[in-house]
Design a protein around this motif. Structure first.
Motif, PDB file in Angstrom:
ATOM      1  N   TYR A  97       0.809  -1.213   0.000  1.00  0.00           N
ATOM      2  CA  TYR A  97       0.000   0.000   0.000  1.00  0.00           C
ATOM      3  C   TYR A  97       0.849   1.273   0.000  1.00  0.00           C
ATOM      4  O   TYR A  97       0.347   2.336  -0.367  1.00  0.00           O
TER       5      TYR A  97
ATOM      6  N   THR B 273       0.132   4.358  -3.810  1.00  0.00           N
ATOM      7  CA  THR B 273      -0.306   5.743  -3.772  1.00  0.00           C
ATOM      8  C   THR B 273      -0.193   6.393  -5.144  1.00  0.00           C
ATOM      9  O   THR B 273       0.793   6.204  -5.849  1.00  0.00           O
ATOM     10  N   ASN B 274      -1.229   7.123  -5.495  1.00  0.00           N
ATOM     11  CA  ASN B 274      -1.227   7.903  -6.744  1.00  0.00           C
ATOM     12  C   ASN B 274      -0.823   7.058  -7.952  1.00  0.00           C
ATOM     13  O   ASN B 274       0.041   7.443  -8.720  1.00  0.00           O
TER      14      ASN B 274
ATOM     15  N   LYS C 176      -4.937   6.791   4.127  1.00  0.00           N
ATOM     16  CA  LYS C 176      -5.481   5.735   3.281  1.00  0.00           C
ATOM     17  C   LYS C 176      -4.673   4.450   3.388  1.00  0.00           C
ATOM     18  O   LYS C 176      -5.225   3.360   3.571  1.00  0.00           O
TER      19      LYS C 176
ATOM     20  N   CYS D  40      -5.811   0.839   5.003  1.00  0.00           N
ATOM     21  CA  CYS D  40      -5.745  -0.400   4.228  1.00  0.00           C
ATOM     22  C   CYS D  40      -4.977  -1.479   4.993  1.00  0.00           C
ATOM     23  O   CYS D  40      -5.402  -2.637   5.040  1.00  0.00           O
TER      24      CYS D  40
ATOM     25  N   ASP E 179     -10.395   5.999  -0.862  1.00  0.00           N
ATOM     26  CA  ASP E 179      -9.648   6.321  -2.075  1.00  0.00           C
ATOM     27  C   ASP E 179     -10.563   7.110  -2.998  1.00  0.00           C
ATOM     28  O   ASP E 179     -11.669   7.472  -2.615  1.00  0.00           O
TER      29      ASP E 179
ATOM     30  N   TYR F 163     -11.495  13.484   4.352  1.00  0.00           N
ATOM     31  CA  TYR F 163     -11.201  12.076   4.622  1.00  0.00           C
ATOM     32  C   TYR F 163     -11.764  11.688   5.986  1.00  0.00           C
ATOM     33  O   TYR F 163     -12.460  10.680   6.125  1.00  0.00           O
TER      34      TYR F 163
ATOM     35  N   TYR G  81     -16.656  -0.710  -2.980  1.00  0.00           N
ATOM     36  CA  TYR G  81     -15.542  -0.593  -3.927  1.00  0.00           C
ATOM     37  C   TYR G  81     -15.643  -1.671  -5.007  1.00  0.00           C
ATOM     38  O   TYR G  81     -15.482  -1.408  -6.197  1.00  0.00           O
TER      39      TYR G  81
END
Length: 285
Positions: free
Chosen positions: A108, A112-113, A208, A212, A227, A252, A275
């Motif tokens: 994780y 990211t991004n 985030k 996770c 996310d 968030y 999700y």
DNA sequence: CCCCAGGTGAATA
DNA sequence: TATTCACATGGG
């Protein structure tokens, strides 16, 4: 080869579970799911209620997929409205697995991004280059590398695993984990919010990623990772005042606190179902 | 060449 | 505290 026959009150959907994006090292080959978990190379398939697998025993499979969890009870507890109800009907059988903490943490940080195929590639390259080669149920495979192995790697080498600017964060996390071999036990012993703060002290681990790791490795089902997709879905179904745009820290927190209060102690399960049932056109994109 | 993808962190007002 | 921006990489 071993088989398990699931009870009728034990819903499980292998493909949704391994294909929903919570794990990055499983793939389908000739109707089988193949993956490495810890030091085992596992091959598994599902035919109705029958699970057939090799490379692991029944106890491992039951533990990894948490087959003892009363999934219907969990889903009933979060089934509070038509939106989540539809997701539950669509994805029933999806289970949150018990990931090895170290692999989950690095995965994780790498997530990211970016997008899921890129994460899979990164984790796969790390395993090939720094993991242990094992011969298992499907030929040669590689374990996810121990923290010590990644701690010794240079940033440039890590970049070669397509980590990009995340290489430094992975390396720092590796050094931290290598110096604190009991980190996972300590995290597991902390209250959820404290564990979250502890994880967020690591560079590359924000809210985030921390959520996770807590959800997918430590079984903290109240964790609610937000996310871009979850934000979109939550804005559309529950918090219309959010509108579009970036997810600020305040937003968030707003979203996760709402989710925790609204869905209850299994909010993370609700999030995973939302999700999993997302569509590309959600929100009119 | 643009924008987006399972965000995060540093700088700025 | 809230906003803004850069960041490696890959795909559409």
């Amino acid at each position: 080869m071993t088989t398990i026959t699931l009870r009728p009150d034990q819903p499980f959907d292998l493909s949704r579970t391994l294909g929903c994006g919570q794990v990055f090292r499983w793939e389908t080959v000739d109707g089988w799911w193949q993956g490495v978990v810890g030091d085992r190379a596992v091959r598994i398939r599902q035919d109705g209620p029958v699970l057939t697998f090799e490379g692991a025993d029944g106890a491992f499979v039951a533990d990894y997929f948490r087959l003892a969890l009363d999934l219907d009870a969990v889903l009933a507890s979060v089934d509070r409205d038509p939106a989540i109800g539809a997701a539950i009907r669509r994805c029933r059988g999806l289970r949150i697995v018990r990931q090895p903490p170290w692999e989950c943490l690095v995965s994780y940080i790498c997530a990211t991004n970016t997008n899921i195929p890129a994460v899979r590639r990164r984790v796969s390259l790390l395993a090939e280059r720094y993991g242990e080669e094992i011969e298992g149920a499907f030929g040669t495979a590689y374990t996810f590398p121990a923290a010590e192995m990644l701690a010794e790697a240079g940033c440039e080498e890590l970049r070669d695993c397509r980590l990009g600017y995340r290489a430094g964060a992975v390396r720092e996390a590796a050094r931290w984990a290598a110096e604190n071999p009991d980190w996972a036990e300590r995290i597991a012993a902390l209250p959820c919010e404290d564990a979250r703060q502890e994880l967020m002290r690591l560079r590359g681990v924000g809210p985030k990623a921390a959520d996770c790791v807590l959800l997918f490795a430590f079984g903290r089902y109240e964790s609610f990772p937000v996310d871009v997709w979850i934000r979109r879905i939550m804005a559309q179904a529950y918090l219309p005042e959010l509108g579009g745009g970036a997810c600020t820290p305040a937003e968030y927190d707003r979203i996760r606190r709402f989710a925790r209060a609204y869905f209850g102690r299994y909010a993370g399960y609700a999030g995973e179902y939302l999700y999993c049932s997302r569509t590309r056109s959600f929100g009119g994109g």
